[in-house]
Scaffold this active site. Structure first.
Site, PDB file in Angstrom:
ATOM      1  N   ASN A  58      40.008  33.203  39.864  1.00  0.00           N
ATOM      2  CA  ASN A  58      40.655  34.419  40.387  1.00  0.00           C
ATOM      3  C   ASN A  58      40.035  34.976  41.411  1.00  0.00           C
ATOM      4  O   ASN A  58      38.765  35.504  41.566  1.00  0.00           O
ATOM      5  CB  ASN A  58      41.091  35.468  39.450  1.00  0.00           C
ATOM      6  CG  ASN A  58      41.700  36.515  40.201  1.00  0.00           C
ATOM      7  OD1 ASN A  58      41.699  37.823  39.466  1.00  0.00           O
ATOM      8  ND2 ASN A  58      42.393  36.552  41.225  1.00  0.00           N
ATOM      9  N   GLY A  59      40.532  34.617  42.818  1.00  0.00           N
ATOM     10  CA  GLY A  59      39.820  35.194  44.111  1.00  0.00           C
ATOM     11  C   GLY A  59      39.991  34.098  45.314  1.00  0.00           C
ATOM     12  O   GLY A  59      40.809  33.547  45.225  1.00  0.00           O
ATOM     13  N   CYS A  90      45.651  35.840  40.659  1.00  0.00           N
ATOM     14  CA  CYS A  90      45.667  34.837  39.303  1.00  0.00           C
ATOM     15  C   CYS A  90      45.412  35.887  38.092  1.00  0.00           C
ATOM     16  O   CYS A  90      44.382  36.533  38.040  1.00  0.00           O
ATOM     17  CB  CYS A  90      44.801  33.571  39.792  1.00  0.00           C
ATOM     18  SG  CYS A  90      45.825  32.582  40.762  1.00  0.00           S
ATOM     19  N   TYR A  92      48.789  48.631  42.545  1.00  0.00           N
ATOM     20  CA  TYR A  92      49.775  47.806  42.252  1.00  0.00           C
ATOM     21  C   TYR A  92      49.354  46.500  41.300  1.00  0.00           C
ATOM     22  O   TYR A  92      50.362  46.234  40.374  1.00  0.00           O
ATOM     23  CB  TYR A  92      50.307  47.123  43.482  1.00  0.00           C
ATOM     24  CG  TYR A  92      51.454  46.110  43.427  1.00  0.00           C
ATOM     25  CD1 TYR A  92      52.502  46.181  42.862  1.00  0.00           C
ATOM     26  CD2 TYR A  92      51.073  44.939  43.970  1.00  0.00           C
ATOM     27  CE1 TYR A  92      53.489  45.198  42.846  1.00  0.00           C
ATOM     28  CE2 TYR A  92      51.866  43.631  43.850  1.00  0.00           C
ATOM     29  CZ  TYR A  92      53.119  43.949  43.273  1.00  0.00           C
ATOM     30  OH  TYR A  92      54.085  42.697  42.924  1.00  0.00           O
ATOM     31  N   GLY A 142      50.111  35.807  37.987  1.00  0.00           N
ATOM     32  CA  GLY A 142      50.708  34.630  38.378  1.00  0.00           C
ATOM     33  C   GLY A 142      51.818  34.159  37.639  1.00  0.00           C
ATOM     34  O   GLY A 142      51.609  33.932  36.482  1.00  0.00           O
TER      35      GLY A 142
END
Ligand code: SF4
Length: 464
Positions: free
Chosen positions: A108-109, A8, A248, A34
């Protein structure tokens, strides 16, 4: 890398009259993190306004929607979730009201003890609005006896375990924090008197802000008006930055964990060429995420780089899937081979990773049909053999090609001349030194243990 979904993107801005507008622009830059939904919450004199929607940033924020989001503080979020589980109620920022004030949270996580905390909170009568693990943070803030907003945040974060880069606001202050191991990135920027917190520096570039620094693992940063201050970690643990951000996830034009991504990715390609040279006529990338690594490979191997695959950039992640009868066309919707480049050539194909291998198998078929006489596959990361529990949507272990097949079996399955992966040692040598990394998806060494199959399944399937 195909079929391993991004995590995200989070952003927060304080200290400017057009906070929400800037957040919406920053979210464009974080779209790759996201693509299933986006949301912004803004505050004006303590009053909260929110706009969220499913789809790409360009679909969610119309001029009318942004006109309603006035205020000097705004928090934003781009969400990725597994197809089917992304409902409007699970879009962030999460909003909660407690003791007369509103709180907005972007996360985020993945919190590995969220289920346990949620069960215990529900036993005590708490009612949850969403199925997101992040919601436990606002519940624990509501129970805190601390007075200052940042102290309530700190107390709540002290009880959660896992990976988090979070941005919160109560309308007066903007707070950013990373978990003690620092799995996910979060950086600080400045634009005039305003401060910005964002997952990656490409978000700062887009709005013309200067990159200041990373939020350190375990650090909490507080912004109020034009002031910014730091609350250092209570105790330091060994950092575990997600090494996949360099391979990536992050954009190559970003600075992540304090280092520019593109040179790291090129080094991965150069190191791959040293470790696994190939006798070939040209090097091509699987665009776009492998471009930098392929350039590094070409440079070091002295084999010319060519554009042999074209990616259609107008296909959204949620494009209508072809019927089973036309399933083979799915990859063709996204990629096409350049016949004039490939015909009669021995080709090195560089990709950043292989997850299930189904897309790569179709790409190889496409390249051979376009005339490639040989395909030598080079992967700029080690074989992925374990799922991620720290915020990335991975398939289960038995769906990971490298977890269930030997290299020779992978070669035969993909129908390539040879396939070679960058070794874990070379990956760690090529990555920026002195940071400390998580490499659990390659070696299964989870720095935070995850107990119970049910929790594992939830963590694998519900990253934020
Ligand atoms: S398991 Fe892999 S993807 Fe997940 S945080 Fe660790 S390095 Fe990143």
């Amino acid at each position: 890398m195909r079929h391993w979904k991004e995590e995200c993107g989070v952003v927060g801005i304080a200290g400017t009259d057009c906070a929400a507008e800037l957040v919406s622009l920053a979210l464009y830059a974080l779209q790759h993190r996201g693509q299933e939904g986006s949301g912004i919450v803004s505050f004006e004199d303590g009053a909260l306004k929110a706009h969220r929607g499913l789809g790409l940033v360009s679909d969610v924020y119309t001029a009318d929607a942004l006109a309603g989001l006035d205020g000097t503080i705004a928090v934003g979020h781009n969400r990725y979730s597994t197809t089917g589980s992304c409902s409007a109620e699970n879009l962030q920022p999460i909003v909660a009201h407690s003791r007369g004030s509103a709180i907005a949270l972007s996360h985020n996580g993945n919190l590995v003890n969220a289920l346990e905390l949620r069960n215990s909170l529900e036993d005590q009568g708490a009612i949850f609005q969403t199925t997101m693990d992040s919601e436990v943070i606002v519940h624990m803030m509501a129970r805190s006896r601390q007075h200052a907003f940042e102290d309530r945040v700190r107390e709540a974060l002290g009880r959660v375990v896992g990976a988090y880069s979070v941005i919160l606001s109560d309308g007066q202050k903007l707070v950013g924090a990373r978990d003690p191991r620092g799995f996910r990135p979060l950086c600080i920027g400045r634009l005039g008197d305003a401060h910005i917190l964002a997952s990656e520096s490409c978000a700062l570039d887009l709005i013309g802000a200067d990159y200041l620094r990373e939020v350190e693992p375990g650090e909490l940063v507080v912004i109020e008006g034009s002031r910014i201050w730091s609350i250092p970690p209570v105790e330091k643990v060994d950092p575990k930055h997600c090494i996949f951000e360099y391979i990536y996830f992050s954009r190559p034009d970003s600075v992540v964990f304090g280092h520019a991504v593109d040179p790291v990715r090129r080094r991965l390609g150069q190191t791959l060429a040293e470790e696994h040279p190939a006798d070939a006529d040209l090097v091509i990338a699987v665009p776009d995420s492998s471009n930098s690594a392929a350039l590094g490979f070409a440079e070091r191997s002295k084999i010319p780089f060519e554009i042999g695959l074209i990616r259609n950039h107008y296909v959204g992640r949620t494009f209508i899937q072809p019927t089973p009868r036309l399933r083979d066309l799915r990859v063709k919707i996204k990629y096409n081979a350049v016949k004039d480049v490939l015909n009669g050539k021995r080709v090195v194909v560089v990709d950043d990773s292989i997850v299930r291998g189904t897309t790569m198998k179709k790409l190889v078929k496409m390249l051979k049909k376009a005339g490639a006489s040989e395909v030598h596959l080079r992967i700029s990361s080690p074989p992925i053999q374990h799922p991620c529990y720290y915020g990335i949507d991975t398939p289960t272990r038995n769906e990971l090609l490298a977890a269930t097949h030997t290299i020779e079996e992978i070669r035969r399955y993909l129908e390539v001349e040879d396939v070679e992966y960058l070794s874990r040692e070379s990956l760690l040598r090529a990555a920026p030194q002195g940071l400390g990394y998580c490499t659990a998806c390659f070696d299964g060494e989870y720095s935070i243990p995850v107990e119970g199959e049910h929790t594992k399944e939830i963590l694998e399937r519900n990253p934020v």
